[in-house]
Scaffold this active site. Structure first.
Site, PDB file in Angstrom:
ATOM      1  N   HIS A  64       0.834  -1.210   0.000  1.00  0.00           N
ATOM      2  CA  HIS A  64       0.000   0.000   0.000  1.00  0.00           C
ATOM      3  C   HIS A  64       0.863   1.252   0.000  1.00  0.00           C
ATOM      4  CE1 HIS A  64       0.504  -0.853   4.388  1.00  0.00           C
ATOM      5  NE2 HIS A  64       0.605   0.446   4.507  1.00  0.00           N
TER       6      HIS A  64
ATOM      7  N   HIS B 299       3.891   7.048   3.904  1.00  0.00           N
ATOM      8  CA  HIS B 299       4.843   5.938   3.756  1.00  0.00           C
ATOM      9  C   HIS B 299       4.406   5.006   2.633  1.00  0.00           C
ATOM     10  CE1 HIS B 299       1.988   4.115   6.744  1.00  0.00           C
ATOM     11  NE2 HIS B 299       2.201   3.009   6.057  1.00  0.00           N
TER      12      HIS B 299
ATOM     13  N   GLU C 193       7.614   0.957   5.163  1.00  0.00           N
ATOM     14  CA  GLU C 193       7.093  -0.120   6.011  1.00  0.00           C
ATOM     15  C   GLU C 193       7.321  -1.417   5.269  1.00  0.00           C
ATOM     16  OE1 GLU C 193       2.820   0.107   6.438  1.00  0.00           O
ATOM     17  OE2 GLU C 193       2.782  -1.281   8.129  1.00  0.00           O
TER      18      GLU C 193
HETATM   19 CO    CO Z   1       1.157   1.215   6.334  1.00  0.00          CO
END
Ligand code: CO
Length: 134
Positions: free
Chosen positions: A7, A79, A130
């Site tokens: 994502h 992020h 991440e």
């Molecule tokens: Co995330």
């Protein structure tokens, strides 16, 4: 080592307006808002054919995105999340390359119930990354 882009997370000061933009203007499949008190955020998932966008708004007083929104009052990309097959193997490889891991340095359970780590943006070309075990 990294696999799919899981994502892109976008922080926003106005979750309803951001959701409406993705649903009504961009014609995307947008979830209902979900409070994640352990993460200090309310999240809406935008489901794209090849990935997801997470729209994040602060929840509670100690939200990890509060500072980001102070610096970026209109919101912005917060992020990127990449999938890895084995988070502990990824952690070992990253640490041996000198990449700093944020927080305690140990995986936590992320927004999708999977173990995640966040990597220091200064070690990642200025982008908060991440990694999620998929
Ligand atoms: Co995330």
């Amino acid at each position: 080592m990294i696999g799919k882009l899981n994502h892109v997370a976008i922080a926003t000061p106005d979750l309803a307006a951001a959701a409406a933009r993705y649903r009504d203007v961009l014609g995307a499949d947008v979830s209902a808002p979900e409070d994640l008190p352990d993460h200090g955020v309310t999240v809406i998932f935008v489901n794209l054919p090849n990935s997801k966008i997470e729209l994040l708004a602060p929840l509670g007083l100690d939200s990890p995105i509060a500072k980001f929104l102070q610096r970026n009052p209109a919101g912005g990309v917060h992020h990127l999340c990449y999938e890895v097959p084995d988070i502990m193997a990824a952690k070992a490889k990253l640490e041996s390359a000198g990449v700093r891991i944020l927080g305690s340095g140990e995986p936590t359970i992320g927004a999708h119930g999977k173990p995640v780590l966040f990597l220091h943006p200064k070690d990642m070309g200025g982008t908060l990354i991440e990694i999620e075990e998929a």
